[in-house]
Motif scaffolding. Structure first.
Motif, PDB file in Angstrom:
ATOM      1  N   THR D  97       0.839  -1.202   0.000  1.00 62.05           N
ATOM      2  CA  THR D  97       0.000   0.000   0.000  1.00 62.05           C
ATOM      3  C   THR D  97       0.866   1.241   0.000  1.00 62.05           C
ATOM      4  O   THR D  97       0.474   2.291   0.501  1.00 62.05           O
ATOM      5  CB  THR D  97      -0.931   0.009   1.225  1.00 62.05           C
ATOM      6  N   GLY D  98       2.012   1.123  -0.594  1.00 61.71           N
ATOM      7  CA  GLY D  98       2.977   2.210  -0.529  1.00 61.71           C
ATOM      8  C   GLY D  98       2.517   3.483  -1.198  1.00 61.71           C
ATOM      9  O   GLY D  98       2.993   4.558  -0.856  1.00 61.71           O
ATOM     10  N   HIS D  99       1.618   3.381  -2.125  1.00 56.69           N
ATOM     11  CA  HIS D  99       1.171   4.583  -2.811  1.00 56.69           C
ATOM     12  C   HIS D  99       0.244   5.419  -1.970  1.00 56.69           C
ATOM     13  O   HIS D  99      -0.136   6.502  -2.347  1.00 56.69           O
ATOM     14  CB  HIS D  99       0.471   4.175  -4.101  1.00 56.69           C
ATOM     15  N   VAL D 100      -0.163   4.855  -0.809  1.00 52.23           N
ATOM     16  CA  VAL D 100      -1.004   5.650   0.095  1.00 52.23           C
ATOM     17  C   VAL D 100      -0.084   6.492   0.965  1.00 52.23           C
ATOM     18  O   VAL D 100       0.975   6.056   1.367  1.00 52.23           O
ATOM     19  CB  VAL D 100      -1.830   4.702   0.981  1.00 52.23           C
ATOM     20  N   GLU D 101      -0.534   7.707   1.221  1.00 48.76           N
ATOM     21  CA  GLU D 101       0.371   8.595   1.930  1.00 48.76           C
ATOM     22  C   GLU D 101       0.584   8.182   3.389  1.00 48.76           C
ATOM     23  O   GLU D 101       1.700   8.148   3.867  1.00 48.76           O
ATOM     24  CB  GLU D 101      -0.167  10.016   1.897  1.00 48.76           C
ATOM     25  N   LYS D 102      -0.525   7.904   4.076  1.00 48.85           N
ATOM     26  CA  LYS D 102      -0.381   7.710   5.518  1.00 48.85           C
ATOM     27  C   LYS D 102      -1.153   6.474   6.008  1.00 48.85           C
ATOM     28  O   LYS D 102      -2.120   6.036   5.368  1.00 48.85           O
ATOM     29  CB  LYS D 102      -0.914   8.937   6.283  1.00 48.85           C
ATOM     30  N   GLY D 103      -0.702   5.979   7.107  1.00 49.21           N
ATOM     31  CA  GLY D 103      -1.440   4.937   7.827  1.00 49.21           C
ATOM     32  C   GLY D 103      -1.182   5.141   9.300  1.00 49.21           C
ATOM     33  O   GLY D 103      -0.219   5.816   9.669  1.00 49.21           O
ATOM     34  N   LYS D 169      -7.058   3.223  -7.274  1.00 47.58           N
ATOM     35  CA  LYS D 169      -6.190   4.387  -7.191  1.00 47.58           C
ATOM     36  C   LYS D 169      -4.821   4.079  -7.806  1.00 47.58           C
ATOM     37  O   LYS D 169      -4.233   4.889  -8.542  1.00 47.58           O
ATOM     38  CB  LYS D 169      -6.028   4.797  -5.733  1.00 47.58           C
ATOM     39  N   LYS D 170      -4.382   2.853  -7.506  1.00 44.82           N
ATOM     40  CA  LYS D 170      -3.079   2.466  -8.043  1.00 44.82           C
ATOM     41  C   LYS D 170      -3.135   2.365  -9.569  1.00 44.82           C
ATOM     42  O   LYS D 170      -2.236   2.845 -10.279  1.00 44.82           O
ATOM     43  CB  LYS D 170      -2.665   1.107  -7.458  1.00 44.82           C
ATOM     44  N   ALA D 171      -4.262   1.793 -10.038  1.00 44.49           N
ATOM     45  CA  ALA D 171      -4.422   1.656 -11.483  1.00 44.49           C
ATOM     46  C   ALA D 171      -4.452   3.025 -12.138  1.00 44.49           C
ATOM     47  O   ALA D 171      -3.827   3.267 -13.189  1.00 44.49           O
ATOM     48  CB  ALA D 171      -5.713   0.888 -11.790  1.00 44.49           C
ATOM     49  N   ALA D 172      -5.153   3.950 -11.486  1.00 45.07           N
ATOM     50  CA  ALA D 172      -5.245   5.307 -12.038  1.00 45.07           C
ATOM     51  C   ALA D 172      -3.868   5.956 -12.085  1.00 45.07           C
ATOM     52  O   ALA D 172      -3.512   6.661 -13.021  1.00 45.07           O
ATOM     53  CB  ALA D 172      -6.198   6.134 -11.181  1.00 45.07           C
TER      54      ALA D 172
END
Lengths: 387, 172, 101, 180
Positions: D97-103, D169-172
């Protein structure tokens, strides 16, 4: 059979009797507290205590779960809790009387039992002998005298606690006890007028009261006094509720307005003594009521225990053996007492508490005139019958 | 056995009586009075007067002393200045006590003159309830009636006394 | 059985004397009253003893009357004490001297 | 306003003796006594929990096993008794899930403070926090009563929705919006 017992020295006999009273009455009181929990649970649509189990008993397959569901071990858990809890004595109390009060509560409760007969048997000579620890001629008067001492524990507990609510509770409770004693005494007078009618025994003993209800067949002498004197029985019952501080009359506690009444400051073992004393009073009161108004150990009106035993002799040869007859009588008597204890609890979980002014009004303005009127009525009636 | 019981109860009763007289705290005094009455009731039992013993407990211990306790607790007179006894009072009461004790000693040591032999007791008449009833309703009927009136009057008197009267001046 | 009438009378006298002493000595009205009761009860003991040792019932019957009188007396007496306390806020005898001068 | 004085209904003689009322009451309680108990034997029998029950707040993952929470801290902000404490953290770029900014680095819910109001669930933009049907929270210490992140996920489990937001989101990101 028990001859060896009567050869013992007097003090040993007395000690054994005293221990027997304690050994019988404490489990009875505990069983009553159990019954109270169960009955209140049933009335409120709950199953009641059904979880307690002794660990090493839990291994027995069928019986243990059954006993557990009955909740019998709750008794032991409760008792153990009372004994092992910390027993606090608050500051500023009068220590002597604070400790003395619960003990004083036990004394009348345990002493009155000795005077209540609980069965009868035929001795070798064919006479009916009561099963009683002390068969005194003044039976009922002694019960009243000793139980009137119960007021001290209430007064002293409230006063020694040195706190407002217990004091108010004790004042209320003791005023109530003294007020209802009057109606109670007056209500039993017709009973003893009837027993001691000319040609009668001239006694106040409770055994004589049962004998007066032991006539056979359907005629006047065999009627139970509760049927023959319903108003007396009613007044006695109401006064009994008041004297034992049970629900519609439990001014002593009235937790809504007085926190916990005279035993607010008590805890652990001392409190449990008050608790046991209340149940012991209840048991003795029910016993006296049964003896005087419900024929004692006679199974049915017009069918005395003696007749039952003689009837059984046709089939069973040992039916009139003292042991069998004694056990039968005690069982019948205890059955009636148990019903009354159930009745006490049934009423307790049905009715709300009276207000204090209502209690005083009921005692002095309703029950007392009713008791006096009842006494006069039966005095005249008995005089008429005897002419 | 009976002798021993008598002395035991007698000492107990007398001790409690001393407690009634000597106690500072009125609650203690009332409790001592209660115990003293229990002692006397047991002496009645020794004298075969069971009915009277029960009545004594019922009336005295059950009601009278309870009333005393009630009043003591309600009035709560722990406060107030404790004045020492006046010398004359103490002296006079001690002398009175001494005189009476001399009388008691004389009673005790009286040579029993035939009238009441200590060993041979008369038959106990006080055990049969019927005897009381017969006496009360024949010989002593008038006193019984008078007692009834006395109780009625006492009741009325107490009701009047315990009512509050408005507008009555304080007696100073 | 060595206990006779004399012993009972002596005990009764002793109790009476103690009660009397208390009546004279004490200043608390309530305790004086208790001592009075003690004297009454001492008298009943003597009556019962007489009755028992003479084989008659008259003494016993008198005890009935004494009990009744005592009950009535206590009721009235305590009512008076309570009334006094309400008015004067004290139960000590030496302060209840309204009629002195 | 006019005052209406309602006089008390006069009682009959029977009513003033209390007896008929007492007997009636005894009848009612006796009937009740012989009916079966209505209570539930709790640990063995469990009550049926309705769907919209607000029990213990939990965190959920999406069907791919990714945590949905992006540690926006809206729930922490809205929580009335301040039972939620979030420490936001970065997600390493090479993680799935690296493309997500925060967790969330840490996510604590103090169950001694929680009032089960459900505002956190209302406010969550990612539908990551849910009040689920668990209702008995027990523990021997205060520390035990604080649900940490791992415990929250354990309680929450997976939400079987088919959004696959992060995949989209990743695909986009990779193919631009042309994919749609």
């Amino acid at each position: 059979m028990l001859d060896f017992f009567f050869h013992w020295p007097l003090w040993a006999q007395s000690a054994v009797k005293g221990l027997a009273v304690i050994a019988v009455l404490f489990p009875f009181a505990a069983a009553c507290s159990m019954a109270e929990r169960k009955i209140c649970a049933w009335i409120q649509g709950r199953p009641g205590p059904n979880r307690t189990i002794v660990p090493w008993l839990a291994w027995i397959p069928v019986i243990a779960p059954f006993l557990q569901r009955l909740g019998l071990f709750q008794l032991a858990a409760d008792g153990g809790k009372f004994v092992f809890k910390e027993d606090p004595i608050p500051g500023h109390v009068n220590k002597l009387y604070f400790v003395l009060a619960p003990i004083l509560a036990m004394i009348p409760a345990l002493t009155t039992v000795t005077i209540v007969p609980f069965g009868a048997y035929f001795n070798q000579a064919g006479q009916l002998v009561p099963l009683v620890l002390a068969n005194v001629d003044i039976g009922l008067l002694a019960v009243f005298a000793i139980s009137s001492l119960g007021v001290y524990s209430v007064i002293l507990a409230g006063w020694a606690s040195n706190s407002k609510y217990p004091f108010l509770g004790s004042i209320r409770a003791s005023a109530q006890l003294i007020s209802y004693e009057l109606s109670m005494t007056l209500s039993v007078l017709p009973v003893f007028l009837w027993i001691n009618k000319p040609g009668g025994a001239g006694t106040l003993s409770l055994f004589a009261a049962v004998e007066a209800q032991s006539g056979q067949g359907l005629h006047f002498d065999s009627l139970w006094l509760g049927i023959w004197m319903p108003v007396s029985a009613f007044i006695f019952l109401v006064a009994l509720f008041a004297e034992t501080n049970r629900q519609p009359f439990d001014m002593a506690e009235s937790e809504a307005d007085l926190v916990g009444g005279f035993h607010t400051e008590y805890g652990a073992f001392k409190w449990s003594l008050f608790f046991v004393a209340e149940y012991a009073h209840m048991i003795v009161g029910s016993g006296v009521f049964t003896l005087m108004f419900l024929g004692g150990w006679n199974p049915l009106p017009g069918l005395p225990l003696a007749a039952v035993v003689h009837g059984l002799e046709h089939w069973i040869s040992w039916a009139s053996h003292p042991a069998f007859m004694g056990v039968l009588g005690v069982l019948i008597f205890l059955g009636k007492v148990a019903f009354f204890i159930f009745f006490f609890m049934w009423v307790r979980w049905t009715l709300p508490r009276f207000r204090y002014d209502q209690i005083m009004k009921l005692g002095w303005q309703k029950l007392l005139p009713l008791a006096i009127g009842n006494l006069i009525f039966y005095a005249l009636l008995i005089a008429l019958i005897d002419r | 056995m009976s002798d021993f019981l008598f002395y035991l109860i007698a000492v107990f009763t007398a001790g409690c009586a001393v407690g009634v007289v000597a106690n500072k705290n009125a609650v203690n005094a009332a409790m001592c009075l209660m115990l003293c009455l229990m002692g006397i009731a047991s002496l009645f039992v020794l004298l075969d007067a069971y009915l009277l013993a029960a009545l004594l407990v019922l009336v005295y211990a059950g009601a009278v002393v309870a009333l005393f306790l009630f009043i003591v607790m309600l009035l709560d007179m722990q406060g107030g200045v404790k004045r020492p006894f006046r010398k004359m009072t103490a002296l006079a009461s001690t002398v009175a006590l001494a005189l009476m004790l001399v009388g008691v000693c004389m009673l005790r040591n009286r040579v029993s003159g035939g009238a009441a032999p200590t060993a041979a007791l008369a038959a106990p008449v006080g055990t049969v309830l019927k005897n009381y009833a017969e006496l009360l309703f024949t010989t002593y009927l008038l006193p019984v009636q008078i007692m009834g009136f006395l109780l009625l009057i006492a009741m009325l008197g107490v009701i009047v006394l315990s009512k509050k009267f408005e507008g009555m001046e304080d007696i100073k | 059985m060595n206990i006779g009438l004399n012993e009972y009378l002596a005990l009764s006298g002793l109790l009476f004397a103690l009660g009397f002493f208390g009546v004279l000595l004490r200043k608390n009205t309530l305790i004086i009253f208790m001592c009075l009761e003690l004297m009454l009860v001492a008298a009943t003991l003597a009556l019962v003893a007489f009755s028992r040792f003479n084989g008659t019932l008259d003494g016993d019957v008198f005890v009935f009357f004494i009990l009744t009188v005592a009950a009535a007396e206590v009721a009235v007496g305590l009512a008076i004490i309570v009334a006094l306390f309400r008015r004067r806020q004290t139960v000590q005898v030496e302060e209840l001297n309204a009629l002195r001068n | 306003m006019a005052v209406l004085h309602v006089s008390r209904k006069p009682l009959t003689f029977a009513e003033r003796t209390y007896i008929p009322q007492i007997l009636e009451g005894l009848k009612i309680t006796f009937k009740r006594m012989i009916q079966p108990a209505e209570t539930m034997e709790y640990p063995e029998q469990r009550p049926e929990i309705p769907k919209n029950y607000r029990g213990v707040p939990t965190l959920v993952k999406d069907p791919n096993g990714r945590e949905k929470c992006v540690s926006c801290q809206l729930c922490e902000f809205v929580c009335p008794p301040k039972a939620i404490r979030i420490t936001p953290g970065e997600i390493p770029p090479d993680a799935p899930t690296g493309h997500v900014e925060k967790g969330p680095q840490a996510f604590d819910i103090d169950m001694l403070r929680c009032i089960y109001c459900g505002l956190c669930q209302e406010v969550c933009p990612e539908e990551a926090i849910f009040l689920q049907n668990q209702y008995s929270m027990v523990g021997y210490s205060r520390e035990e009563m604080v649900n940490h992140k791992s415990r929250l996920y354990e309680l929450g489990g997976t939400l079987p929705d088919q959004h696959h937001k992060w995949d989209k989101k990743k695909a986009a990101e990779e193919h631009g919006n042309a994919a749609h």
